[in-house]
Design a protein around this motif. Structure first.
Motif, PDB file in Angstrom:
ATOM      1  N   GLU A   1    -155.705 -15.987   3.242  1.00  0.00           N
ATOM      2  CA  GLU A   1    -156.011 -16.528   4.570  1.00  0.00           C
ATOM      3  C   GLU A   1    -155.712 -18.023   4.580  1.00  0.00           C
ATOM      4  OE1 GLU A   1    -159.881 -15.869   6.158  1.00  0.00           O
ATOM      5  OE2 GLU A   1    -159.316 -13.924   6.992  1.00  0.00           O
TER       6      GLU A   1
ATOM      7  N   ARG B   1    -156.548 -21.178   6.416  1.00  0.00           N
ATOM      8  CA  ARG B   1    -157.549 -21.629   7.374  1.00  0.00           C
ATOM      9  C   ARG B   1    -157.486 -23.137   7.630  1.00  0.00           C
ATOM     10  NH1 ARG B   1    -160.743 -17.281   8.417  1.00  0.00           N
ATOM     11  NH2 ARG B   1    -161.964 -18.615   9.815  1.00  0.00           N
TER      12      ARG B   1
ATOM     13  N   GLU C   1    -158.527 -24.628  10.937  1.00  0.00           N
ATOM     14  CA  GLU C   1    -159.960 -24.655  11.222  1.00  0.00           C
ATOM     15  C   GLU C   1    -160.531 -26.063  11.076  1.00  0.00           C
ATOM     16  OE1 GLU C   1    -163.263 -21.249  10.375  1.00  0.00           O
ATOM     17  OE2 GLU C   1    -162.219 -22.055   8.642  1.00  0.00           O
TER      18      GLU C   1
ATOM     19  N   VAL D   1    -152.288 -17.055   8.805  1.00  0.00           N
ATOM     20  CA  VAL D   1    -153.219 -17.765   9.677  1.00  0.00           C
ATOM     21  C   VAL D   1    -154.036 -16.739  10.456  1.00  0.00           C
ATOM     22  CG1 VAL D   1    -153.430 -19.290  11.664  1.00  0.00           C
ATOM     23  CG2 VAL D   1    -151.700 -19.761   9.913  1.00  0.00           C
TER      24      VAL D   1
ATOM     25  N   LEU E   1    -158.424 -18.139  14.929  1.00  0.00           N
ATOM     26  CA  LEU E   1    -158.576 -19.594  14.898  1.00  0.00           C
ATOM     27  C   LEU E   1    -158.095 -20.234  16.197  1.00  0.00           C
ATOM     28  CD1 LEU E   1    -157.516 -20.583  11.246  1.00  0.00           C
ATOM     29  CD2 LEU E   1    -159.803 -20.144  12.162  1.00  0.00           C
TER      30      LEU E   1
END
Length: 347
Positions: free
Chosen positions: A231, A233, A236, A259, A263
């Motif tokens: 993942e 992230r 984020e 991704v 998000l």
């Protein structure tokens, strides 16, 4: 844009072989002087025709007049010495020989404005012009003068704002700032990076965008992606600050990436340029593959704020592959457009 799901590219498109060596970043020009100027204009006409022929709605110059998305802008600034080069770590990923900041940086005259005027005269389509973002600029230089990444970034933000205002006056509809560094230096992004970006867009009435991706499809970037796990992230860390900013559009990488699509929810209310074309792969997507990515994104962004796009620039790809990918992007967006409620599609 009143058309739903207007398509565009994130940035660069392949250069014709008569202008520069194909499928290569930082490729030197094959011509000089007036011949080079004419060749750049011819390349711009070609890349514009390829975008319009593929059905791309928001067109760009494809960076045909630039060797590199960052350094070509920096070349035109005072205070930077390209003969005094140092090796630095670019985005904590790979080493590169870069010019040095040796004094106060300033912009003596517009850098891309004449090129933008030329593009504006060739098309009635909305046009987007990309500039390097302040943080990505400081990450592509050796600073031997300011001694502070933040101070230098603010100087660049002021210079970029001058250029952006003149691009707007030249008829540019969207000014985009490329900030791949936003996916690396999270504390700096939140401390002052987004604030610098807002300085760069200060006073603009046209739309503004920031492009944040995982980089060109070059080995240094693809090797880095392999270390990021199942993942990715990184978004984020920065999307909440961007959601609260004055930036109109946020461009991000989606297709064939890790991704998490949810998000995008962190940007709710913003226009989102969803990357539905993988630029690190020579396989041409099918329209259905593009549509599948866009359908997933529609769970987290309203249809009137979804702008189908490429993950990043396509300079390292062949022109044939790039043409195929542009056509797939336009066709995939049209598939989804037809699925939307008739009342929405008529707006």
């Amino acid at each position: 844009m009143t058309k739903l799901l207007p398509t565009s590219t994130a940035g660069s498109l392949p250069k014709p072989s008569w202008l520069a060596e194909p499928e290569k970043l930082w490729s030197p020009w094959k011509l000089e002087g007036d011949e080079l100027v004419a060749a750049k204009h011819d390349a711009l006409r070609v890349t514009l025709a390829e975008q319009e022929g593929a059905g791309i709605d928001i067109v760009s110059d494809g960076e045909q007049t630039r060797q590199h998305f960052v350094t070509t802008f920096i070349e035109h600034l005072d205070g930077v010495d390209f003969n005094r080069r140092e090796t630095v770590r670019i985005r904590d990923r790979y080493d590169a020989s870069v010019p040095s900041v040796v004094g106060p940086v300033s912009r003596r005259k517009p850098v891309f404005v004449e090129d933008a005027k030329f593009l504006r005269a060739q098309t009635d389509c909305p046009i987007k012009w990309a500039l390097p973002g302040p943080m990505t600029m400081i990450d592509t230089l050796h600073d031997a003068h300011y001694g502070s990444r933040e101070k230098l970034a603010w100087e660049f933000a002021t210079i970029l704002n001058e250029e952006a205002r003149e691009l707007e006056a030249a008829g540019v509809d969207i000014v985009q700032f490329d900030e791949p560094a936003f996916n690396v230096f999270f504390e700096e992004v939140n401390d002052w990076g987004v604030a610098c970006l807002e300085k760069a867009i200060e006073g603009l009435a046209c739309q503004t965008a920031v492009h944040i991706c995982y980089g060109y499809g070059i080995k240094a970037n693809t090797d880095w992606k392999k270390t990021l796990g199942s993942e990715w992230r990184q978004y984020e860390q920065t999307f909440p600050k961007l959601q609260a900013s004055n930036i109109d559009l946020v461009s991000l990488e989606c297709h064939n990436s890790h991704v998490p699509m949810d998000l995008i929810e962190l940007l709710r209310g913003k226009k989102v340029m969803v990357g539905a074309i993988d630029v690190a792969n020579t396989a041409v997507e099918t329209p259905e593959e593009v549509a599948a990515t866009l359908r997933k994104a529609l769970q987290f962004v309203d249809a009137d704020k979804l702008y189908p796009c490429t993950n990043c620039g396509m300079t390292p790809l062949s022109r044939a592959v790039a043409r195929g990918k542009l056509a797939a992007l336009a066709a995939g967006a049209e598939l989804v457009r037809r699925e939307l409620p008739a009342s929405m599609a008529a707006e």
